[in-house]
Design a protein around this motif. Structure first.
Motif, PDB file in Angstrom:
ATOM      1  N   MET A 171       0.829  -1.200   0.000  1.00  0.00           N
ATOM      2  CA  MET A 171       0.000   0.000   0.000  1.00  0.00           C
ATOM      3  C   MET A 171       0.864   1.251   0.000  1.00  0.00           C
ATOM      4  SD  MET A 171      -3.345  -1.124   2.127  1.00  0.00           S
ATOM      5  CE  MET A 171      -3.988   0.503   1.894  1.00  0.00           C
ATOM      6  N   ASN A 172       2.004   1.202   0.651  1.00  0.00           N
ATOM      7  CA  ASN A 172       2.935   2.324   0.564  1.00  0.00           C
ATOM      8  C   ASN A 172       3.343   2.572  -0.875  1.00  0.00           C
ATOM      9  OD1 ASN A 172       3.322   3.501   3.050  1.00  0.00           O
ATOM     10  ND2 ASN A 172       4.681   1.856   3.739  1.00  0.00           N
ATOM     11  N   SER A 178       0.711   6.571  -6.981  1.00  0.00           N
ATOM     12  CA  SER A 178      -0.318   7.577  -7.273  1.00  0.00           C
ATOM     13  C   SER A 178       0.332   8.955  -7.415  1.00  0.00           C
ATOM     14  CB  SER A 178      -1.379   7.577  -6.176  1.00  0.00           C
ATOM     15  OG  SER A 178      -0.914   8.262  -5.020  1.00  0.00           O
ATOM     16  N   LYS A 179       1.389   9.185  -6.630  1.00  0.00           N
ATOM     17  CA  LYS A 179       2.048  10.491  -6.740  1.00  0.00           C
ATOM     18  C   LYS A 179       2.923  10.592  -7.982  1.00  0.00           C
ATOM     19  CE  LYS A 179       3.673  10.293  -2.582  1.00  0.00           C
ATOM     20  NZ  LYS A 179       4.314  10.685  -1.308  1.00  0.00           N
ATOM     21  N   ASP A 180       3.510   9.430  -8.380  1.00  0.00           N
ATOM     22  CA  ASP A 180       4.366   9.451  -9.576  1.00  0.00           C
ATOM     23  C   ASP A 180       3.558   9.637 -10.853  1.00  0.00           C
ATOM     24  OD1 ASP A 180       6.808   9.433  -8.480  1.00  0.00           O
ATOM     25  OD2 ASP A 180       7.320   7.349  -8.971  1.00  0.00           O
ATOM     26  N   LEU A 223      -5.715   6.203   2.622  1.00  0.00           N
ATOM     27  CA  LEU A 223      -4.806   5.077   2.374  1.00  0.00           C
ATOM     28  C   LEU A 223      -3.728   4.968   3.446  1.00  0.00           C
ATOM     29  CD1 LEU A 223      -4.250   5.145  -1.495  1.00  0.00           C
ATOM     30  CD2 LEU A 223      -5.292   3.333  -0.146  1.00  0.00           C
ATOM     31  N   THR A 224      -3.120   6.116   3.788  1.00  0.00           N
ATOM     32  CA  THR A 224      -2.058   6.060   4.800  1.00  0.00           C
ATOM     33  C   THR A 224      -2.618   5.599   6.136  1.00  0.00           C
ATOM     34  OG1 THR A 224      -2.369   8.417   5.128  1.00  0.00           O
ATOM     35  CG2 THR A 224      -0.501   7.774   3.798  1.00  0.00           C
ATOM     36  N   HIS A 229      -3.327   1.100  10.065  1.00  0.00           N
ATOM     37  CA  HIS A 229      -4.245   0.150  10.679  1.00  0.00           C
ATOM     38  C   HIS A 229      -3.766  -1.289  10.465  1.00  0.00           C
ATOM     39  CE1 HIS A 229      -7.967  -1.940  11.665  1.00  0.00           C
ATOM     40  NE2 HIS A 229      -7.869  -2.532  10.494  1.00  0.00           N
ATOM     41  N   PHE A 230      -3.328  -1.588   9.226  1.00  0.00           N
ATOM     42  CA  PHE A 230      -2.853  -2.945   8.917  1.00  0.00           C
ATOM     43  C   PHE A 230      -1.606  -3.284   9.725  1.00  0.00           C
ATOM     44  CE2 PHE A 230      -5.167  -2.843   4.701  1.00  0.00           C
ATOM     45  CZ  PHE A 230      -6.050  -3.833   5.075  1.00  0.00           C
TER      46      PHE A 230
END
Lengths: 246, 241
Positions: A171-172, A178-180, A223-224, A229-230
């Motif tokens: 997820m990281n 998404s930023k790239d 997302l973060t 949480h995970f």
């Protein structure tokens, strides 16, 4: 304070460009998810190829396996070592002239998704590899002793456990991807950052950039939180506690 | 002979763990393998189903050679069940799925039939009520009983036990040994690597003592345990009995 508000939070200046910016946001989301899908499939394949070992297989199969592993390692090393921007621009300027029917007709969107998929497949391959290697040897031994083939063991026993363990790093990587996608503005894909920059240069005001920033945060903040949480859940499950003991 | 090992050698680099082992197990026979730690008894067991690839030597089940280069290793392995010291249950499956999934994956058995069979087997090891639990929620003894049920679900012709009780607390050893004893009484062919001399004396038909990768002595358990003929066997038994 007055100038800051005028420069970054001027609703009147951004209003005419809200349409293109939201459309850009939609593009960003589309690129992110499409590239993630391809990168995950590619990364998983690369990681599995890299992990393949042959104990007693026939000679041709051993050679094939060796070649597959060499290809996977070379690919991962290559694309991990190249900046995404370079790959994007390189594909954009060269694909139309390669004479391959499908690639020649590919628009900027397609090229962008392809480039990001290629680069992120390498990153995700390394994450999947770490997951695969973290599964205890005893799991493979138990599966093989029951008569499962190497492939069945990988699919049914190793990968399900490996993927579960690497959800937080995956997820990281998803957030970074998404930023790239903003790099695609260099090849005329009007994703959210590109659309905001266009709006900024027309309106001579930075509020469109603020709007783009808000779009991103709407996407990445949940997302973060989810990643945290995970991680917390995994730590509870594995019996770990807080690092500091009072 | 159901299971036969001929001239088995296993070396890791220069270190020879097995130095030519011959062993044959009759159908229905229970053979216990004992020996000091590092003697190669676990390696021997792991070579029998090729989880460890022998350096040289041959392994047969019935008349099929596992070590043959063209052997269908997976099919032959599924005819032998193996139980590990560390259980090695699949943590992403429920207890029931641990037992029901392998026959579905390996033999293409139908889901309903596999689950019914799995429930039967879990009942026979006294764990029906744990079917929906996750393996990690079980005690070590319960996990090992599930692992035995899992191996039995493949209808193996022989069961290999690799120090199945060594990782268990003393009070949990009993329940696992009880299951193994019932299995032996039901006529299962078994090769048991163990430190449990009581089990060896009472349950097995033949005792094999291994040291430094060689079979030193074998025979009736009572005879070997009470009157060992070899000096190394005497020395080992004087320490563990």
């Amino acid at each position: 304070m007055g100038t800051i508000r005028e420069l970054f939070f001027s609703w009147d200046d951004v209003r005419p460009y809200i349409g293109p910016i939201l459309h850009g946001f939609w593009l960003t989301i589309k690129v992110t998810f499409t590239a993630l899908l391809f990168a995950a499939a590619g990364g998983m394949t690369l990681a599995v190829l890299r992990q393949t070992r042959t104990g007693r297989a026939s000679r041709p199969r051993r050679v094939l396996t060796w070649i597959a592993r060499a290809v996977a390692v070379t690919y991962i090393d290559l694309f991990r070592g190249l900046p995404a921007l370079l790959v994007i621009v390189l594909l954009y300027v060269s694909l139309p002239f390669m004479g391959v029917p499908y690639f020649s007709g590919m628009g900027a969107f397609g090229v962008g998704v392809l480039a990001l998929s290629l680069v992120y497949a390498a990153y995700l391959a390394e994450i999947f590899r770490a997951g695969i290697e973290s599964v205890e040897r005893g799991q493979v031994e138990a599966a093989r002793s029951l008569g499962m083939s190497g492939g069945q063991t990988m699919r049914r026993i190793v990968l399900p456990q490996a993927v579960r363990r690497v959800v937080p790093p995956l997820m990281n990587e998803f957030i970074i991807l998404s930023k790239d996608t903003s790099l695609l503005s260099t090849i005329a894909v009007s994703e959210v950052v590109g659309a905001a920059r266009d709006a900024q240069s027309l309106s001579l005001n930075s509020t469109p950039l603020t709007a783009a920033a808000i779009c991103y945060l709407v996407f990445t903040l949940p997302l973060t939180r989810l990643v945290d949480h995970f991680i917390e859940r995994d730590r509870r499950r594995s019996g770990g506690g807080p690092v500091v003991i009072p | 002979m159901l299971l036969r090992v001929e001239g088995l050698h296993k070396a890791y680099g220069d270190h020879e763990v097995l130095c030519g082992i011959d062993l044959a197990v009759r159908r229905g026979e229970v053979v216990c393998v004992i020996g000091p730690s590092g003697s190669g008894k676990s390696t021997l067991l792991r070579c029998m189903n090729l989880i460890e690839v022998p350096t040289s030597g041959r392994v047969f089940i019935d008349d099929d050679e596992l070590t043959h280069p063209k052997a269908d290793t997976n099919a032959l392995r599924s005819r032998m069940g193996m139980v590990f010291q560390s259980f090695n249950l699949f943590p992403h499956y429920s207890v029931l799925d641990n037992v029901a999934r392998p026959p579905q994956i390996v033999k293409g058995m139908g889901r309903a039939q596999a689950r019914e069979k799995a429930l039967d087997l879990l009942g026979s090891v006294g764990l029906s009520e744990k079917a929906t639990a996750r393996p990690r929620a079980l005690s070590g003894g319960q996990q090992q009983r599930v692992a035995i049920a899992r191996a039995l679900a493949m209808d193996p012709e022989v069961m290999l036990f690799d120090e199945a009780t060594s990782a268990l607390d003393p009070e949990l050893v009993v329940e696992v040994l009880a299951v193994m004893r019932r299995l032996a009484d039901a006529g299962m062919t078994m090769v048991v690597v163990t430190h449990e001399m009581g089990f060896a004396r009472e349950v097995c038909d033949r005792l094999v003592f291994i040291d430094a990768g060689v079979v030193i002595e074998e025979g009736e358990p009572a005879a070997v345990l009470s009157a060992p003929t070899q000096e190394r066997t005497q020395r080992f038994l004087s320490r563990v009995l």
